[in-house]
Write a protein that holds these residues in place. Structure first.
Motif, PDB file in Angstrom:
ATOM      1  N   ARG A  70       0.812  -1.212   0.000  1.00 52.50           N
ATOM      2  CA  ARG A  70       0.000   0.000   0.000  1.00 52.50           C
ATOM      3  C   ARG A  70       0.850   1.268   0.000  1.00 52.50           C
ATOM      4  O   ARG A  70       1.792   1.420   0.773  1.00 52.50           O
ATOM      5  CB  ARG A  70      -0.917   0.026   1.221  1.00 52.50           C
ATOM      6  N   SER A  72      -0.493   5.219  -0.217  1.00 51.84           N
ATOM      7  CA  SER A  72      -1.745   5.957  -0.348  1.00 51.84           C
ATOM      8  C   SER A  72      -1.541   7.244  -1.125  1.00 51.84           C
ATOM      9  O   SER A  72      -0.469   7.831  -1.119  1.00 51.84           O
ATOM     10  CB  SER A  72      -2.344   6.244   1.021  1.00 51.84           C
ATOM     11  N   ASN A  78      -6.495   7.142   4.388  1.00 54.75           N
ATOM     12  CA  ASN A  78      -7.113   6.232   5.317  1.00 54.75           C
ATOM     13  C   ASN A  78      -6.067   5.242   5.845  1.00 54.75           C
ATOM     14  O   ASN A  78      -5.557   4.413   5.109  1.00 54.75           O
ATOM     15  CB  ASN A  78      -8.225   5.493   4.568  1.00 54.75           C
ATOM     16  N   ASP A  82      -8.512  -1.616   6.452  1.00 52.74           N
ATOM     17  CA  ASP A  82      -9.552  -1.837   5.420  1.00 52.74           C
ATOM     18  C   ASP A  82      -9.055  -1.473   4.038  1.00 52.74           C
ATOM     19  O   ASP A  82      -9.515  -2.015   3.039  1.00 52.74           O
ATOM     20  CB  ASP A  82     -10.788  -0.959   5.662  1.00 52.74           C
ATOM     21  N   SER A  83      -8.159  -0.481   3.962  1.00 56.69           N
ATOM     22  CA  SER A  83      -7.710  -0.019   2.650  1.00 56.69           C
ATOM     23  C   SER A  83      -6.428  -0.715   2.190  1.00 56.69           C
ATOM     24  O   SER A  83      -5.886  -0.361   1.159  1.00 56.69           O
ATOM     25  CB  SER A  83      -7.502   1.498   2.658  1.00 56.69           C
ATOM     26  N   GLU A  85      -4.662  -3.676   0.457  1.00 54.98           N
ATOM     27  CA  GLU A  85      -5.097  -4.614  -0.575  1.00 54.98           C
ATOM     28  C   GLU A  85      -4.198  -5.857  -0.566  1.00 54.98           C
ATOM     29  O   GLU A  85      -3.124  -5.816   0.013  1.00 54.98           O
ATOM     30  CB  GLU A  85      -5.044  -3.911  -1.930  1.00 54.98           C
ATOM     31  N   LEU A  87      -8.161  -6.750  -1.818  1.00 55.10           N
ATOM     32  CA  LEU A  87      -9.471  -6.869  -1.193  1.00 55.10           C
ATOM     33  C   LEU A  87     -10.117  -8.142  -1.740  1.00 55.10           C
ATOM     34  O   LEU A  87      -9.883  -8.507  -2.890  1.00 55.10           O
ATOM     35  CB  LEU A  87     -10.332  -5.653  -1.534  1.00 55.10           C
ATOM     36  N   GLN A 122     -16.566   0.798   1.484  1.00 53.23           N
ATOM     37  CA  GLN A 122     -15.943   0.838   2.805  1.00 53.23           C
ATOM     38  C   GLN A 122     -14.528   1.372   2.791  1.00 53.23           C
ATOM     39  O   GLN A 122     -14.005   1.759   3.813  1.00 53.23           O
ATOM     40  CB  GLN A 122     -15.887  -0.578   3.371  1.00 53.23           C
ATOM     41  N   SER A 123     -13.872   1.316   1.650  1.00 54.71           N
ATOM     42  CA  SER A 123     -12.473   1.731   1.614  1.00 54.71           C
ATOM     43  C   SER A 123     -12.309   2.872   0.633  1.00 54.71           C
ATOM     44  O   SER A 123     -13.233   3.244  -0.075  1.00 54.71           O
ATOM     45  CB  SER A 123     -11.582   0.559   1.170  1.00 54.71           C
ATOM     46  N   THR A 125     -10.229   2.654  -1.846  1.00 56.58           N
ATOM     47  CA  THR A 125      -9.449   2.068  -2.933  1.00 56.58           C
ATOM     48  C   THR A 125     -10.209   2.017  -4.254  1.00 56.58           C
ATOM     49  O   THR A 125     -11.434   1.903  -4.283  1.00 56.58           O
ATOM     50  CB  THR A 125      -9.053   0.617  -2.589  1.00 56.58           C
ATOM     51  N   GLU A 128     -11.992  -1.493  -4.723  1.00 53.18           N
ATOM     52  CA  GLU A 128     -13.367  -1.699  -4.272  1.00 53.18           C
ATOM     53  C   GLU A 128     -14.356  -1.132  -5.288  1.00 53.18           C
ATOM     54  O   GLU A 128     -15.400  -1.724  -5.561  1.00 53.18           O
ATOM     55  CB  GLU A 128     -13.579  -1.054  -2.895  1.00 53.18           C
TER      56      GLU A 128
END
Ligand code: 5GP
Ligand code: SF4
Ligand code: MG
Length: 455
Positions: A70, A72, A78, A82-83, A85, A87, A122-123, A125, A128
């Motif tokens: 990751r 960002s 975030n 959850d973010s 991956e 996912l 929810q994320s 990304t 998602e």
């Protein structure tokens, strides 16, 4: 990103593949392993080593895997796991794992549409987002649904998608982000950077082409074109700074391109001096090229504490400045009483250059001439490199003289856009070509909607 299909040690090899690409992000890491029935996920916040030290690779069996680190982007800070991956999404008929690298510029608009139709994301990304678009498609197979979903996206994107029976590999129509495919015996291997192939012993096969979807399964590999192939626009900053020197991008070695950038810079912006020095690690190649071209010695005027990670990648300015201080030290014996040319690969906010000029002067340098082996960065990146807002970009708001004054240098010059192209692009064709929007403002994918411009 890293992906592998058809190897009994898929999970462990993914760990090595991520490790070779740790410089691409430091916030989190994850892998999804596929045993043909179940997609098993292991992910967490932190460096690859931290995340995988508790993973039991004996238990983590399967012949295919996709993995991700990751990093960002702006507006996507975030910190939650959850973010991180890949996912994984389950529906009645199938499970799908997704990882992405890049940035969808019409993401906000698509999110609004999805929400208006009852989807809750929810994320932060793009993965998602893509999952929802795939699910919303009325197409029967995952492959056709993926194609329909991809056709709604604008921007820079590479995706690794996996269901129980396939790995799907995607590059956007301009091929802005790097993505290559290789072989390891019978297995297929995919990675953002070819340095990952070398680590696992795979051989490079080819780049994933702009607008191409590869479908890999036990039957082999199939290539599908999901969009018109555009002129290649591979991110110039991958060459300038981001990628590892031992990686090849579009079959051009990164170290060699940096060295040529340094040589071009020496032709364009020579200076009378005693020594040339670079800022470890990313500008060493360019500094060597500059020194060689101009006929001055290249010296280690600055050394780096190897236990500190990349400073730029820290998400706040405060942390970044602290990081820069810990990271670099001048070598007095080399710079004392000398006129020094200090080469850096790029300037974003000016934090690094300012600090280094001060260090060199404190260590006795008589003059410090800063030469930057890339053109001035004056525009934000919308395609997945976290370069900051226009307000923070030192070259967007100041003349050369003002920049020299702000960072305390005796002079400063940048490489021209033409010089950079000379160093990177080896032939004029649809297959070769770079994005340089952050330097020139010529965006290969136009930013049309206010929602596409978070800056
Ligand atoms: P600055 O200190 O000017 O804000 O950032 C430029 C310095 O940070 C350079 O030394 C460069 O090597 C390093 N750097 C780290 N990450 C990045 C990145 O994502 N883009 C650019 N251009 N430079 C980066
Ligand atoms: Fe790379 Fe700059 Fe283009 Fe972003 S705008 S993709 S950083 S060249
Ligand atoms: Mg640097």
């Amino acid at each position: 990103m890293f992906g592998i299909w058809g190897h009994t040690h898929a999970a462990a090899l993914s760990y090595y593949g991520l490790h070779a690409q740790q410089h691409r992000g430091q916030e989190g890491a994850g892998v999804v392993v596929n045993d043909g029935e179940e997609l098993k996920l292991h992910k967490g916040l932190g460096l690859v080593n931290d995340v995988f030290k508790h993973a039991d690779f004996q238990e983590f069996t399967g012949k295919a895997a996709i993995a991700h680190i990751r990093y960002s982007k702006h507006g996507d800070k975030n910190r939650a796991v959850d973010s991180v991956e890949p996912l994984v999404f389950h529906s009645r008929s199938t499970s799908i794992a997704i990882a992405d690298s890049g940035n969808i510029v019409n993401g906000e608009k698509l999110r609004e549409e999805l929400e208006d139709n009852g989807s809750i994301l929810q994320s932060a990304t793009d993965s998602e987002l893509l999952a929802h678009l795939i699910k919303r498609s009325k197409k029967k197979s995952n492959e056709t649904a993926i194609i329909e979903a991809l056709q709604q996206l604008k921007g820079a994107y590479t995706f690794l998608i996996m269901d129980q029976a396939h790995m799907y590999v995607v590059n956007d129509p301009h091929g802005i982000r790097p993505l290559s495919i290789g072989r390891l015996g019978e297995a297929y291997v995919v990675a953002s950077e070819t340095s990952a192939f070398d680590i696992v012993g795979a051989t490079f096969e080819r780049e994933v082409l702009p607008g191409e979807l590869l479908v890999i399964s036990d039957e082999g590999l199939k290539s599908v074109r999901f969009a018109m192939r555009e002129q290649r626009r591979l991110c110039a900053m991958e060459y300038v700074y981001f990628s590892r020197p031992d990686s090849d991008l579009n079959q051009v070695n990164v170290h060699a391109s940096r060295k040529r950038m340094g040589m071009e810079l020496a032709k364009e912006a020579p200076v009378e001096a005693d020594v040339v020095t670079g800022v470890p690690d990313s500008s060493i190649s360019a500094a060597i090229g500059y020194a060689e071209q101009i006929g001055l010695p290249y010296e280690m005027g600055i050394i780096k504490n190897r236990y500190i990670g990349r400073t730029f990648i820290q998400p706040s300015q405060e942390l970044r400045e602290q990081g820069v201080k810990l990271k670099l030290s001048p070598v007095r014996g080399i710079v004392d009483g000398k006129r020094v040319v200090m080469i850096d690969d790029s300037i974003v906010r000016g934090t690094t250059s300012k600090h280094i000029v001060r260090l060199l002067k404190e260590a006795g340098a008589k003059e410090v001439h800063v030469r930057i082996a890339s053109p001035a960065i004056q525009n934000p990146c919308y395609y997945g490199i976290d370069m900051s807002t226009r307000e923070e970009l030192i070259a967007a708001n100041n003349s050369l003289e003002e920049i020299a004054e702000l960072i305390g240098a005796d002079s400063i010059e940048y490489l021209s856009v033409e010089g950079m192209k000379q160093a990177i692009v080896r032939e004029k064709s649809i297959h070769q070509g770079i994005c340089h929007a952050c330097m020139t403002g010529e965006y290969p994918v136009p930013i049309l909607d206010k929602r596409e411009d978070p800056f």
